[in-house]
Design a protein around this motif. Sequence first.
Motif, PDB file in Angstrom:
ATOM      1  N   VAL A  89     -58.305  -7.097 -52.059  1.00 38.54           N
ATOM      2  CA  VAL A  89     -59.751  -7.029 -52.281  1.00 38.54           C
ATOM      3  C   VAL A  89     -60.456  -6.651 -50.980  1.00 38.54           C
ATOM      4  N   ASP A  90     -60.111  -7.301 -49.885  1.00 38.90           N
ATOM      5  CA  ASP A  90     -60.769  -7.067 -48.601  1.00 38.90           C
ATOM      6  C   ASP A  90     -60.055  -5.945 -47.857  1.00 38.90           C
ATOM      7  N   MET A  91     -60.281  -4.701 -48.313  1.00 41.13           N
ATOM      8  CA  MET A  91     -59.521  -3.568 -47.800  1.00 41.13           C
ATOM      9  C   MET A  91     -59.683  -3.372 -46.300  1.00 41.13           C
ATOM     10  N   PHE A  92     -60.916  -3.423 -45.810  1.00 37.57           N
ATOM     11  CA  PHE A  92     -61.156  -3.131 -44.403  1.00 37.57           C
ATOM     12  C   PHE A  92     -60.612  -4.235 -43.503  1.00 37.57           C
TER      13      PHE A  92
ATOM     14  N   GLY B  46     -57.827  -3.677 -40.582  1.00 38.24           N
ATOM     15  CA  GLY B  46     -57.971  -4.282 -39.261  1.00 38.24           C
ATOM     16  C   GLY B  46     -56.714  -5.008 -38.832  1.00 38.24           C
ATOM     17  N   ILE B  47     -56.069  -5.718 -39.774  1.00 37.80           N
ATOM     18  CA  ILE B  47     -54.811  -6.400 -39.461  1.00 37.80           C
ATOM     19  C   ILE B  47     -53.723  -5.390 -39.113  1.00 37.80           C
ATOM     20  N   VAL B  48     -53.694  -4.244 -39.811  1.00 37.06           N
ATOM     21  CA  VAL B  48     -52.715  -3.192 -39.504  1.00 37.06           C
ATOM     22  C   VAL B  48     -52.858  -2.747 -38.050  1.00 37.06           C
TER      23      VAL B  48
ATOM     24  N   VAL C 205     -58.180   7.320 -45.138  1.00 35.36           N
ATOM     25  CA  VAL C 205     -58.172   6.151 -46.015  1.00 35.36           C
ATOM     26  C   VAL C 205     -58.603   6.582 -47.412  1.00 35.36           C
ATOM     27  N   ASP C 206     -57.754   6.338 -48.391  1.00 38.22           N
ATOM     28  CA  ASP C 206     -58.111   6.551 -49.797  1.00 38.22           C
ATOM     29  C   ASP C 206     -58.353   5.200 -50.433  1.00 38.22           C
ATOM     30  N   LEU C 207     -59.561   4.934 -50.843  1.00 39.99           N
ATOM     31  CA  LEU C 207     -59.912   3.673 -51.491  1.00 39.99           C
ATOM     32  C   LEU C 207     -60.038   3.941 -52.987  1.00 39.99           C
ATOM     33  N   VAL C 208     -59.111   3.382 -53.757  1.00 41.81           N
ATOM     34  CA  VAL C 208     -59.032   3.660 -55.191  1.00 41.81           C
ATOM     35  C   VAL C 208     -59.460   2.425 -55.961  1.00 41.81           C
ATOM     36  N   SER C 209     -60.581   2.535 -56.670  1.00 42.17           N
ATOM     37  CA  SER C 209     -61.086   1.414 -57.452  1.00 42.17           C
ATOM     38  C   SER C 209     -62.183   1.927 -58.369  1.00 42.17           C
ATOM     39  N   LYS C 210     -62.300   1.332 -59.544  1.00 42.09           N
ATOM     40  CA  LYS C 210     -63.353   1.698 -60.485  1.00 42.09           C
ATOM     41  C   LYS C 210     -64.737   1.480 -59.879  1.00 42.09           C
ATOM     42  N   SER C 211     -64.830   0.451 -59.042  1.00 42.11           N
ATOM     43  CA  SER C 211     -66.137   0.102 -58.482  1.00 42.11           C
ATOM     44  C   SER C 211     -66.380   0.742 -57.120  1.00 42.11           C
ATOM     45  N   SER C 212     -65.463   1.611 -56.655  1.00 44.00           N
ATOM     46  CA  SER C 212     -65.592   2.149 -55.305  1.00 44.00           C
ATOM     47  C   SER C 212     -66.653   3.236 -55.211  1.00 44.00           C
ATOM     48  N   ILE C 213     -66.850   4.018 -56.293  1.00 44.09           N
ATOM     49  CA  ILE C 213     -67.832   5.104 -56.261  1.00 44.09           C
ATOM     50  C   ILE C 213     -69.158   4.586 -56.792  1.00 44.09           C
ATOM     51  N   LYS C 214     -70.122   4.407 -55.904  1.00 44.87           N
ATOM     52  CA  LYS C 214     -71.429   3.901 -56.297  1.00 44.87           C
ATOM     53  C   LYS C 214     -72.497   4.986 -56.241  1.00 44.87           C
ATOM     54  N   SER C 215     -72.199   6.050 -55.522  1.00 40.44           N
ATOM     55  CA  SER C 215     -73.155   7.144 -55.400  1.00 40.44           C
ATOM     56  C   SER C 215     -72.974   8.128 -56.554  1.00 40.44           C
ATOM     57  N   GLU C 216     -74.076   8.721 -56.984  1.00 40.06           N
ATOM     58  CA  GLU C 216     -74.017   9.772 -58.010  1.00 40.06           C
ATOM     59  C   GLU C 216     -73.649  11.117 -57.402  1.00 40.06           C
ATOM     60  N   ASP C 217     -73.654  11.184 -56.099  1.00 38.19           N
ATOM     61  CA  ASP C 217     -73.332  12.427 -55.403  1.00 38.19           C
ATOM     62  C   ASP C 217     -71.832  12.514 -55.170  1.00 38.19           C
TER      63      ASP C 217
ATOM     64  N   SER D 145     -67.466   3.831 -40.582  1.00 39.01           N
ATOM     65  CA  SER D 145     -68.418   3.247 -39.641  1.00 39.01           C
ATOM     66  C   SER D 145     -67.889   3.330 -38.211  1.00 39.01           C
ATOM     67  N   PRO D 146     -68.693   3.865 -37.261  1.00 36.42           N
ATOM     68  CA  PRO D 146     -68.229   3.937 -35.863  1.00 36.42           C
ATOM     69  C   PRO D 146     -67.836   2.582 -35.291  1.00 36.42           C
ATOM     70  N   SER D 147     -68.534   1.515 -35.709  1.00 34.38           N
ATOM     71  CA  SER D 147     -68.187   0.185 -35.197  1.00 34.38           C
ATOM     72  C   SER D 147     -66.798  -0.237 -35.664  1.00 34.38           C
ATOM     73  N   LEU D 148     -66.445   0.107 -36.944  1.00 33.50           N
ATOM     74  CA  LEU D 148     -65.102  -0.198 -37.443  1.00 33.50           C
ATOM     75  C   LEU D 148     -64.053   0.633 -36.715  1.00 33.50           C
ATOM     76  N   MET D 149     -64.341   1.921 -36.509  1.00 38.36           N
ATOM     77  CA  MET D 149     -63.381   2.794 -35.819  1.00 38.36           C
ATOM     78  C   MET D 149     -63.113   2.263 -34.411  1.00 38.36           C
ATOM     79  N   ASP D 150     -64.173   1.837 -33.715  1.00 34.76           N
ATOM     80  CA  ASP D 150     -63.993   1.293 -32.364  1.00 34.76           C
ATOM     81  C   ASP D 150     -63.182   0.001 -32.392  1.00 34.76           C
ATOM     82  N   LEU D 151     -63.441  -0.844 -33.396  1.00 35.43           N
ATOM     83  CA  LEU D 151     -62.710  -2.103 -33.505  1.00 35.43           C
ATOM     84  C   LEU D 151     -61.240  -1.849 -33.796  1.00 35.43           C
ATOM     85  N   TRP D 152     -60.939  -0.867 -34.657  1.00 35.79           N
ATOM     86  CA  TRP D 152     -59.545  -0.558 -34.998  1.00 35.79           C
ATOM     87  C   TRP D 152     -58.809   0.089 -33.830  1.00 35.79           C
TER      88      TRP D 152
END
Length: 580
Positions: free
Chosen positions: A132-135, A139-141, A218-230, A247-254
């Motif tokens: 559930v907590d993909m990100f 981070g653990i990886v 990163v491929d995030l596959v989930s029915k609820s993952s696409i929230k944008s109509e674009d 997110s740049p903050s996530l990239m820096d943390l990883w």
Amino acid sequence: MKMSYLSKHGGSSNAYTEAEHTCYHFEVKQDFLKGALRSNVKKGPQEKLQFKAEGPIWKAGKLYRLEPVRDFPYALLDMDTSMSSSRIFEETRRLFSSSPWTRPQSIRAGEVCIFTSKLEGGQHIWLLVVAVDMFDVIGIVYQYIKLLHQVSPQEWIFRELQDIGNMEFKFSEELAQDSYASGLAAKYIIYGGYAYESWDEELIKHVLGFFTPDNMRVDLVSKSSIKSEDFQCEPWFGSKYTEEDISPSLMDLWKDPLEIDVSLHLPSKNEFIPFDFSIRSDNSCHDPANISSPRCIIDEPLMKLWYKLDTTFKLPRVNTYFRLSLKGGCANLRNSILMELYGRLLRDELNEIIYQALLANLEAYVGPVGEKLEIKVSGFNDKLPALLSKILATVKILPTDDRLKTFYDPDDKLHVLDELSISDLNSFIPELWSQVFIEGLCHGNMLEEEAISLSNIFKMNFSVQPLPTELWHRERVLCLPPGANLVRDASVKNKSETNSVTEDVLTTMNGVIDLLIAIIWEPLFNQLRTKEQLGYIVECGPRITYRSSEYSPVYLQERIDNFINGLEELLKRNFTEIRL
């Protein structure tokens, strides 16, 4: 493939598709190989088939949200190493495929697994994250990747892989002809899949240098993952997807995690790798009268053990099977559910041990079957006692966490399950193991005294009262009367399930069934699967199984009956050609 020629001469064909090629293969009796080639291979220059589509260009350092057919949340991390050295690649993969992924407490990870592929341009490492907590998992990886950079590559890991590779090559078993040929067609090598020839610390460090967020998709596959109509639609299957910057903050943390979770560590040394491959029957004196079938070497109130030394195959392997009858395992519905929960928790507890053993070609299964517990251990005999000792030391351990809440069963079990707690299971297990009867079989490269030593492992772990004879496990077999025509109709529990299944059980002598299956398997598959295409799954054995997501079981049964009604004509027409 022209199936009729192959089936008439004891053959069959199949195919499989990988990332960049499809392999078609067939087998047939040796005398008819040339005829099969003439029948199945077109003469003249062949047009090279290519599949092209103007699709999206997947970019590194991006997050792609994709919509699946069914909701099953997972993330796929793809890291391109641009390497062609499969041995170095495997050493790196070994670092990722062991115990560090045992549930760091900061995340709720369901599963992390690793697999690899060789695509045009180099090797790729893929990490499949089911959670559930993909990100948080990503981070653990990267915390683990940072750990790998902090410690130098370990030569002992390479030596373990080298020992295992040499062992697997030396004692590789003969494959089915079609599997062997199709495998060579894809790899063009015989020994390369086993060889670990040279240790190169700098090259491993070089490969680890590719494991960066900038080189990751990163491929995030989930029915609820696409929230944008674009969103866009990829051209191959029409699936929806969006492309986002991470997110740049996530990239820096990883790129440089602030800390490393204390539960992350390098894989432990594998204590199950065998070194003694001597053949016991070469140096033992055995009575020829006792080698045709297993004989009982222990018959006690607590345990009965059967034993047979292998004098035929003469390989350093052994198969052991133990059936433990336990007190009150299925005495009522509540106990039955507790027994099932205990089995699942036990397999989870043993997962790391069994995985290490599997790397060393030792296989093990532990689980409840009705009111008994089955333990099966097989493989190279040298370290089999060590694995059995680990298993038996674990089976009586009481669960200490609340993993129980993750297991739910449908309908009639649900109301009982909701009322159970971990304390109920803790109370159940000691009572379950208060009385035991063990029956086992040891067959293979093992002396009688070695088999007796295995029985002593059980006795050391189970200082309990023997289970009374009347409570021992008894096999129960239902004998159907000749000509029985019985139907069992059951509805699926899951209301969203779209599949229907019909299954016909054939009851007659085993030899007759085997002969009938050999004759009708290809025509049945050709008619029901290839021509009618009512469903993807068609199986033929003692049971004829037909599964479809579009048609009812009644209609599927009608199509099976229609095929069976034409069997007499089929047998008359083809029996002389198909004769085995």
